[in-house]
Motif scaffolding. Structure first.
Motif, short mmCIF file in Angstrom:
data_model
loop_
_atom_site.label_atom_id
_atom_site.label_comp_id
_atom_site.label_asym_id
_atom_site.label_seq_id
_atom_site.Cartn_x
_atom_site.Cartn_y
_atom_site.Cartn_z
N VAL A 452 0.85 -1.18 0.00
CA VAL A 452 0.00 0.00 0.00
C VAL A 452 0.88 1.23 0.00
O VAL A 452 1.88 1.29 0.74
N ILE A 453 0.55 2.20 -0.85
CA ILE A 453 1.25 3.49 -0.88
C ILE A 453 0.27 4.54 -0.40
O ILE A 453 -0.81 4.71 -0.98
N VAL A 454 0.60 5.25 0.67
CA VAL A 454 -0.30 6.22 1.31
C VAL A 454 0.26 7.62 1.15
O VAL A 454 1.44 7.87 1.40
N ASP A 455 -0.60 8.53 0.72
CA ASP A 455 -0.26 9.96 0.72
C ASP A 455 -0.49 10.48 2.13
O ASP A 455 -1.64 10.68 2.55
N GLN A 456 0.58 10.69 2.89
CA GLN A 456 0.43 10.98 4.31
C GLN A 456 -0.32 12.28 4.56
O GLN A 456 -1.13 12.39 5.49
N HIS A 457 -0.09 13.30 3.72
CA HIS A 457 -0.78 14.58 3.94
C HIS A 457 -2.27 14.46 3.64
O HIS A 457 -3.11 14.88 4.45
#
Length: 620
Positions: A452-457
């Motif tokens: 999973v790749i998450v856009d933290q902002h």
């Protein structure tokens, strides 16, 4: 200088009774707008007849031929002439126009079609012989014997030949054929137990099948899901949420897509009332309101929703083509749609559309080789023990090389197995365990079957936004009293329309009161908005009330402020996060509704399956 009115003749006008042919042509102008309208009327007649198989053949976009064949109950020979008479129908007795259980009930379609085209009906009822009747330009021939095993065949040729002026307003054959295809697909959505076939026979011969939907088996939702997958595509079916709710005698069921599966226009919104496809402003407004907090204004939700209720609760006789309806209590229907969809979206939690991953994989997939086919490498997936030995064999400091560009996760010392026997390993949780951070903005997490790749902002912004909304719902919207109330002059009708929703506006911090005549006094505005132009806000609310019957203006402005506050209060791009912070963010996303998309409807994470990743590298 006054000019003579050309609509007023000096000679006294004489009132005349129009002949039957003219009456039927006028009725055809209301009911049959284009070939697709004729197809709709004929297919609905076939459905009313209890057909299980309906075949539609068209030529030249339906201008030269429309033929609808069904296996329904048929028409007796003695009833064929009456079927071509205006206001003659077997579907109602005329005593109660609000208790209608069929698609057709006016008895206008067949005589209207016969008035503007060449219409042939061949039918056979159980226990009777087959018969045929023809009518062209309103002139009816006698009933003749025919050959037909069962059901009915309605053939319409040369549509609008009797009214040549209407032909000038027809679009191209391709455009008319597309409109017919869209009409048949809408009708097929609501009848998954019927087989539909649409064939283009332009030029003669067998033609080509444009659309086919075989009968679906299973219960209501299984059959409907399969039919929608066939018509709207597999991606819609994979990303659709099941809807089933009832309130005050009205049932809503169907499927609505996730916010991240949105469209650039309202082309994937299908609404049905008692099986009848409708284009109703109130219903589409309710659908839009349900997704109001999850999509930007340039994105539109996708849904196929069905409303079933007693016929006495809805009036379908308010539009010539029966494409609009009027509910006895529209507030109940609207509230049911909004609350049911929002409940389903909340239950979806962090789930995001699979199309996001497909787009990502598509962008990563290499260009195909120009000459030789791509080579497939046969490789076995290493076992965990083999991977551990490979890690130990790596050169010292290998993993530290990336520290200058990204964050890495240092695994904590494992606790004894007996200490926490029921704890689920992070890799087996929906969003997995954080394994690293790249470019100080994207969290890489490992799941049981992928990554999973998450856009933290974007993810943290949504979490903060949901918290702010929850606090506002619990504590209410703070209002600021104006030192001098602002007076807004309106017409008496607009003033009454606003005062009818004054209580709803007051709950959002906007307090208005009558000030005599058509004037309103704005005494309080939402404190979170700061200084506002009260008159401009009132006019915006009025525009929405006139267009949609309800207004989201104040709520939209409040939530826009909350969204900006959430944006500034969330984890910024460029900040390096520790392992526990990243894992805490993942766990909070799993527990928070709507965390799969940011405040603008964009995805907050992308999930890639290991099998898809391996295909990118040519592994099988």
């Amino acid at each position: 200088m006054a000019q003579a009115n050309p609509n007023i003749s000096e000679n006294r006008s004489v009132i005349r009774q129009l002949d039957e042919a003219a009456i039927n042509r006028i009725a055809a102008g209301e009911v049959v707008e284009r070939p697709a309208s004729a197809v709709k009327e004929l297919v609905e007649n076939a459905i009313d007849a209890g057909a299980t198989r309906i075949a539609i053949d068209i030529a030249d976009g339906g201008k030269t031929l429309i033929r609808v064949t069904d296996d329904g109950c048929g028409i007796a020979p003695e009833d064929l002439p009456l079927a071509l008479s205006r206001h003659a129908t077997s579907k109602i007795d005329g005593s109660d126009l609000l208790n209608i259980h069929t698609f057709g009930f006016r008895g206008e379609a067949l005589p209207s079609l016969g008035a503007v085209g060449r219409l042939t009906i061949t039918s056979r009822a159980p226990g009777a012989e087959a018969a045929q009747i023809r009518v062209a330009g309103g002139k009816m021939e006698g009933v003749k014997p025919a050959a037909l095993r069962a059901g009915t065949v309605v053939e319409l040729r040369d549509l609008f030949y009797a009214t040549p002026a209407r032909l000038k307003f027809m679009r191209t054959d391709r455009a008319e054929a597309q409109a017919i295809s869209d009409t048949v697909k809408r009708l097929a959505m609501a009848e998954p137990s019927i087989t539909f076939t649409l064939r283009d026979v332009s030029g003669g011969g067998e033609g080509r099948v444009v659309f086919r939907a075989d009968r679906e088996n299973g219960d209501l939702f299984d059959a409907l899901h399969a039919r929608l997958a066939r018509i709207l595509g597999r991606e819609f079916a994979e990303n659709a949420l099941r809807i089933d709710a009832t309130r005050e005698g009205i049932r809503l069921y169907g499927y609505a897509a996730l916010p991240t599966y949105s469209r650039g226009a309202a082309v994937a919104q299908f609404l049905f009332v008692n099986g009848r496809p409708v284009r109703d402003k109130m219903l589409t407004g309710a659908l839009r309101a349900a997704y109001f907090d999850f999509l930007s204004r340039d994105r539109h939700p996708a849904a196929a929703l069905f409303i079933d209720c007693e016929p006495t609760l809805v009036d379908v006789n308010v539009h010539p083509a029966k494409s609009e309806v009027r509910f006895r209590d529209p507030g109940v229907a609207r509230g049911l749609i909004v609350s049911s969809l929002r409940h389903a979206l909340a239950e979806a939690g962090h789930r995001a559309s699979t199309t996001v991953a497909n787009a990502t994989l598509g962008a990563m997939r290499p260009e195909p080789a120009p000459v030789a086919p791509a080579r497939v490498y046969q490789m076995d997936r290493p076992s965990p023990a083999t991977r551990a030995m490979a890690y130990q064999a790596q050169a010292p400091g290998f993993a530290d090389l990336a520290n200058a560009y990204s964050g890495s996760v240092v695994e904590p010392v494992a606790e004894p197995a007996s200490a926490q026997p029921d704890q689920t390993p992070p890799e087996h949780l929906p969003l997995g365990a954080a394994r690293g951070q790249v470019h100080e903005n994207y969290i890489i997490a490992q799941t049981a079957d992928g990554m999973v790749i998450v856009d933290q902002h974007a993810a943290h912004e949504r979490l903060v936004y949901e918290k702010l909304k929850k606090q506002m719902a619990e504590n209410g919207v703070a209002a600021q009293a104006l030192l001098i109330p602002e007076i807004v002059e309106l017409s008496e009708g607009d003033c009454a329309r606003l005062l009818a929703v004054a209580d709803d506006l007051s709950r959002l911090g906007l307090t208005i009161e009558p000030f005599g005549g058509g004037a309103l006094a704005v005494r309080e505005t939402p404190a979170i908005l700061g200084e506002v132009n009260a008159r401009a806000m009132i006019l915006d609310i009025l525009d929405e009330l006139a267009d949609q019957g309800e207004s989201q203006t104040v709520q939209a402005r409040i939530e826009a402020i909350l969204s900006r506050v959430a944006c500034h209060g969330s984890v910024r791009s460029g900040r390096r996060m520790r392992a526990e912070e990243m894992n805490a963010l993942l766990r909070e996303m799993e527990a928070t509704p709507h965390s799969g998309q940011c405040n603008h409807g964009r995805p907050t994470y992308v999930e890639l399956k290991l099998s898809d990743i391996e295909r990118l590298f040519g592994r099988s």
